[in-house]
Scaffold this active site. Structure first.
Site, short mmCIF file in Angstrom:
data_model
loop_
_atom_site.label_atom_id
_atom_site.label_comp_id
_atom_site.label_asym_id
_atom_site.label_seq_id
_atom_site.Cartn_x
_atom_site.Cartn_y
_atom_site.Cartn_z
N GLU B 78 0.81 -1.22 0.00
CA GLU B 78 0.00 0.00 0.00
C GLU B 78 0.84 1.26 0.00
O GLU B 78 0.50 2.25 -0.66
CB GLU B 78 -0.96 0.00 1.19
CG GLU B 78 -2.12 -0.99 1.07
CD GLU B 78 -1.80 -2.38 1.59
OE1 GLU B 78 -0.63 -2.61 1.99
OE2 GLU B 78 -2.69 -3.24 1.59
N HIS B 147 -11.36 -4.82 10.66
CA HIS B 147 -12.03 -4.78 9.35
C HIS B 147 -13.42 -4.15 9.44
O HIS B 147 -14.27 -4.42 8.60
CB HIS B 147 -12.17 -6.18 8.76
CG HIS B 147 -10.90 -6.81 8.29
ND1 HIS B 147 -9.96 -7.31 9.14
CD2 HIS B 147 -10.41 -7.02 7.04
CE1 HIS B 147 -8.94 -7.82 8.44
NE2 HIS B 147 -9.19 -7.64 7.16
C1 TPP Z 1 -2.30 -4.38 4.86
C2 TPP Z 1 -3.38 -5.20 4.27
N1 TPP Z 1 -3.66 -5.05 2.96
C3 TPP Z 1 -4.63 -5.80 2.39
C4 TPP Z 1 -5.34 -6.69 3.13
C5 TPP Z 1 -6.46 -7.50 2.49
N2 TPP Z 1 -6.05 -8.88 2.31
C6 TPP Z 1 -6.34 -9.83 3.23
S1 TPP Z 1 -5.66 -11.30 2.85
C7 TPP Z 1 -4.99 -10.68 1.44
C8 TPP Z 1 -4.18 -11.58 0.56
C9 TPP Z 1 -3.05 -12.14 1.31
O1 TPP Z 1 -2.29 -12.95 0.47
P1 TPP Z 1 -1.17 -13.82 1.10
O2 TPP Z 1 -0.28 -13.01 1.95
O3 TPP Z 1 -0.54 -14.56 -0.02
O4 TPP Z 1 -1.95 -14.82 2.08
P2 TPP Z 1 -3.06 -15.91 1.70
O5 TPP Z 1 -4.38 -15.27 1.79
O6 TPP Z 1 -2.76 -16.42 0.35
O7 TPP Z 1 -2.93 -16.96 2.75
C10 TPP Z 1 -5.28 -9.34 1.28
C11 TPP Z 1 -4.87 -8.51 0.15
C12 TPP Z 1 -5.04 -6.80 4.50
N3 TPP Z 1 -5.71 -7.63 5.31
N4 TPP Z 1 -4.06 -6.06 5.04
#
Ligand code: TPP
Ligand code: MG
Lengths: 335, 351
Positions: B78, B147
C-alpha cells in the site's frame, strides 16, 4: 531427500496425524459456517459470521513447523491462522469457541477467527497482511534477552512478502541476530492476484540473501522437506546463529475466504489432485508404515477431538452485551 | 508537474434522479467509467480491482472495459502504490486508488497524510495532487476490530484532504465524479452496507435512482434527507438509512425528525448544520465512527458556536471508544443501531 532418514516412522505418522487433525477442523468449521447462511449467502448471518479464511491444503506447513516447537516458543500467524494454531498447540476448544464468538473463547468473543491470542503457547495472529511479523521479532528479542534458547516463528503468505513490514523485519532480525524463523506460505494467490502479478522474483528465498540470512524454498508442499528445513532453521536460531527464511510452495485448496467464487482462478482443475493429505497418505502407505485401517483410525480420532471442540463452542454462553466495553483497558477487566 | 488547472467542461450539479435504479456499487463504477472515457489520465489501481472487480464491487467490469493498462492490480504494497498515485497525480494523471479496507491505512498513512495531503500547501500552491483514494468502511457483519471501522474522523482531522462519504447510489455517483474531477486529493469512503451487495444484509436504500449522464454532487454540500421540525439528526453513510427508518417510524407518533446527510466531512457544511438546528433546537449526531475526538464532537461544536445557549438538546449516538467487537451481540451493542437512535430521539423530545 537425504534428511528423511532423520524422521522415524513415528515422526512421519505424527506429521500425517497433524495434517488430518487440521483438515478435520477446517472441514468442521466449513460445515458450521455455511450451515445457517442460506437462503442466499449472507456473510453476517449464522452462528459463525464474518470473513472466514480456511487453510485446507496448507496443513504440511503447519505440521512441519509444529513438530519442532515447544510450548515456550512463539508463533505469529495471519488472517488464515487455524492450521498453525492447531499445530502449535493452541487450545482447540477455546479456539473453536472464539470462532463461534463465545464467552469461553480465547478472546471471550471479542477477537474472532482472525484475532486469536493464546498466551499459554505464545500464539497470536493479525488480520493485517504482514503485520504479524514485527511482533515475532519482539518475542524473539525477549527470549534472547532472557538468555533462553526459545524461538519465534512468523508465518505469512507470499502476498505479505511484498509489504514493507516484511522487508523491515528481515533486516532488523538479521541485524540483531534474533532467533526468528520466517515462514512464507506461497499458495500462488493473494486473493485474486497470482504470485506472478505481485512478486518480482520467482522465489522469496532469494530475498533472504539481500538481508544476509539463509533462504530456502521447499517445493511441492512436501511435508518432510518442510520438516527438515524448519528443523535446521530452528536449530540455528536456538544456537544463536540468527534468523532464517523458508518459503513453501503450498496449496490453497479452497477459496480465499468462504463465499469466494474463484472466477479468477485458472488453476482450479488441477487443485484436487494436489491435495497433500492423500499424497502423503499414499507416500506412507507405499513406505509400508501405514495401512487403510490406521489411516481411518487417525480420521476417527481427529473427528472425536474436533467435534468435542465444536460442541463445547456451541454449548458455551454468548458474551453479555452489557460487557461490550470491558477489556479496552486493564482497569475493570477482572470479572 | 501539473501547475495549472485543466479546463473542464461544466457538468450539471444534482440533476433529477430519473427512473433508472442502480446499486451504490454500480453507481460508483459508472462514475469512474464515465470519467475514464472523458479523461485518459484517469486510471484505477489497487488490490483485486481487476478480475475480481473490487472486494466490495467498486470496480466491477472496469478491467473488461478499459484493460489492464488502466485498471491495475497491485501487490500488497500500500505504501508503494498509494505513493505511486501521488507521484502520478503530481505529473498530471488522475489516479483512483483503492485501499481495500480503510482499516489498513495504518500501513500507508505516511504517504496519505504527510505527502498526499500536504504537498499542495508545502509547495505554496504550486503542485497539485488530484487523486482519489477510495476505501471501504464500516461494520455490522462480524468482521472484527481490524475490518469494521469507519475512521473518517481520523482523515478529517488531518488537514489537506477532502473527505466524502456517500450514503446512496445517487450521491455515490455524483461525489465520485466530483472527486475524480477535483484538483485536490479526495478520500472517498463507502460503507459496505450501502453498496447493495448480494452477500451482505443491506438497507433498501442501497439501490436507488441514478441519472445516466455524468453529473457532480458538489463536495462540501450536505443534503436534507428528510425535513422535520422537532429534532435534527445530523449523520452520514449507513446511519442515514437507519435514521430515516427511525424518522419514518416515529412520524406515526407525531414526532417530526429532520435528517441531515452530511455527504462530505471535509469541508463540513456547517451552514446546513446550523440551519437545521436553528429550526429544531435539538441536535442528535449519529456517527458510526468512534465517539470521542471526532466528527460528532465537531458537529456539536459547530452548533454550539453558532447558537450559544440556544440548544434544547444535544446528544450523540456513536461507537463508544472501544475496538469493534467480533461477537454479533457485542458488536450491535456498540454500533449506532436504529434502536439506539430511536431511544435518543425519544429522549430528545421528551419533556
Ligand atoms: C495491509 C493489508 N492489505 C490488504 C489486506 C487484504 N487482504 C487480506 S488477505 C490478502 C491476501 C493475502 O495474500 P497472502 O499473503 O498470499 O496470504 P493468503 O491469503 O494467500 O494466505 C489481502 C490482500 C489486508 N488484510 N491487510
Ligand atoms: Mg497467498
Amino acid at each position: 531427500m537425504t534428511v528423511q532418514s532423520a524422521l522415524s516412522a513415528t515422526d512421519r505418522l505424527e506429521l500425517l496425524r497433524m495434517m488430518v487433525l487440521i483438515r478435520t477442523f477446517e472441514e468442521a468449521i466449513l460445515r458450521e459456517y455455511h450451515a445457517d447462511k442460506s437462503p442466499g449467502f449472507d456473510i453476517g448471518a449464522g452462528l459463525v459470521p464474518g470473513e472466514m479464511h480456511l487453510a485446507a491444503g496448507q496443513e504440511p506447513v503447519a505440521a512441519g513447523i509444529g513438530a519442532h516447537l515447544s510450548l515456550g516458543d512463539a508463533l505469529t500467524a495471519t488472517h488464515r491462522p487455524h492450521h498453525v494454531a492447531i499445530a502449535h498447540g493452541v487450545d482447540m476448544r477455546k479456539m473453536a469457541a472464539e470462532i463461534f464468538g463465545r464467552e469461553t473463547g480465547l478472546g471471550r468473543g471479542r477477537g474472532g477467527h482472525m484475532h486469536l491470542f493464546d498466551p499459554e503457547v505464545h500464539f497470536s495472529c493479525s488480520g493485517i497482511v504482514a503485520e504479524g511479523l514485527p511482533p515475532a521479532l519482539g518475542q524473539a528479542f525477549a527470549f534472547q534477552r532472557a538468555g533462553t534458547d526459545r524461538v519465534a516463528v512468523a508465518v505469512a503468505g507470499e502476498g505479505a512478502a511484498n509489504a514493507g513490514a516484511f522487508h523491515e523485519s528481515l533486516n532488523l532480525a538479521a541485524l540483531w541476530k534474533l532467533p526468528v524463523i520466517f515462514v512464507i506460505e506461497d499458495n500462488d494467490w493473494g486473493i485474486s492476484v497470482p504470485r506472478s502479478a505481485s512478486t518480482s522474483v520467482p522465489s522469496n528465498a532469494v530475498r533472504a540473501a539481500g538481508y544476509g540470512i539463509p533462504g530456502t524454498r521447499v517445493e511441492d508442499n512436501a511435508v518432510e522437506d518442510i520438516w527438515a528445513a524448519v528443523g535446521e532453521a530452528v536449530r540455528r536460531a536456538r544456537a544463536g546463529e540468527g534468523p532464517s527464511l523458508i518459503e513453501v510452495h503450498t496449496l490453497r485448496l479452497w477459496g480465499h475466504f468462504e463465499g469466494d467464487a474463484q472466477g479468477y482462478r485458472g488453476d482450479l482443475e488441477g487443485v484436487p489432485g494436489r491435495d497433500p493429505i492423500p499424497t502423503y497418505q499414499k507416500h506412507l502407505t507405499d513406505a509400508g508404515i501405514l495401512d487403510d485401517a490406521a489411516f481411518a483410525e487417525m480420521g476417527a480420532a481427529a473427528s472425536t477431538r474436533v467435534e468435542d471442540a465444536i460442541a463445547f463452542a456451541k454449548s458455551s454462553p454468548l458474551p453479555d452485551p452489557a460487557d461490550a466495553l470491558k477489556y479496552v483497558f486493564t482497569e475493570g477487566a477482572q470479572s | 508537474m501539473s501547475t495549472a488547472p485543466t479546463t473542464r467542461t461544466e457538468l450539471p450539479s444534482e440533476p433529477e434522479a430519473g427512473r433508472r435504479k442502480l446499486s451504490t456499487a454500480k453507481a460508483m463504477v459508472e462514475a469512474i467509467s464515465q470519467q475514464m472515457h472523458t479523461d485518459e489520465q484517469v486510471f484505477v489501481m489497487g488490490e483485486d480491482v481487476g478480475s475480481y472487480g473490487g472486494i466490495f464491487s467498486s470496480t466491477t467490469g472496469l478491467l473488461d472495459e478499459f484493460g489492464p493498462e488502466r485498471v491495475i492490480d497491485t501487490p500488497i504494497s500500500e505504501t508503494a502504490f498509494i505513493g505511486l498515485g501521488i507521484g502520478a497525480a503530481v505529473e498530471g494523471m488522475r489516479p483512483v486508488i483503492e485501499l481495500m479496507f480503510v482499516d489498513f491505512f495504518g500501513v500507508c498513512m505516511d504517504q496519505i497524510y504527510n505527502h498526499m495531503a500536504k504537498i499542495h500547501y508545502e509547495s505554496g500552491g504550486n503542485v497539485r495532487v488530484p487523486m482519489v483514494l477510495m476505501s471501504a468502511t464500516g461494520g455490522g457483519y462480524s468482521d472484527g476490530a481490524q475490518h469494521s471501522q469507519c475512521l473518517w474522523g481520523t482523515f478529517a482531522h488531518l488537514p489537506g484532504m477532502k473527505v466524502v462519504v456517500p450514503s446512496n447510489p445517487y450521491d455515490a455517483k455524483g461525489l465520485m465524479t466530483a472527486a475524480i474531477r477535483s484538483d485536490d486529493p479526495v478520500i472517498y469512503l463507502f460503507h459496505k452496507g450501502i453498496m447493495g451487495l448480494g452477500w451482505m444484509k443491506k438497507n433498501q436504500r442501497s439501490i436507488g435512482a441514478v441519472p445516466t449522464d455524468a453529473y457532480e454532487v458538489p463536495i462540501g454540500k450536505a443534503r436534507v434527507a428528510r425535513e422535520g421540525s422537532d429534532v435534527s439528526i445530523v449523520t452520514l453513510s449507513l446511519s442515514v438509512h437507519h435514521s430515516l427508518d427511525v424518522a419514518e417510524k416515529l412520524a406515526a407518533e407525531g414526532i417530526d425528525v429532520e435528517v441531515i446527510d452530511l455527504r462530505t466531512v471535509v469541508p463540513l457544511d456547517r451552514e446546513a448544520i446550523v440551519a437545521s438546528v436553528s429550526k429544531t433546537g435539538r441536535l442528535i449526531v449519529v456517527d458510526e465512527d468512534y465517539q470521542s475526538f471526532g466528527l460528532s464532537g465537531e458537529v456539536i461544536a459547530t452548533a454550539a458556536e453558532a447558537m450559544p445557549g440556544g440548544l434544547k438538546h444535544v446528544s450523540r449516538v456513536a461507537v463508544p471508544d472501544v475496538p469493534i467487537p467480533y461477537a454479533r451481540d457485542l458488536e450491535y451493542a456498540v454500533l449506532p443501531t436504529p434502536a439506539r437512535i430511536e431511544a435518543a430521539v425519544r429522549k430528545a423530545v421528551a419533556r
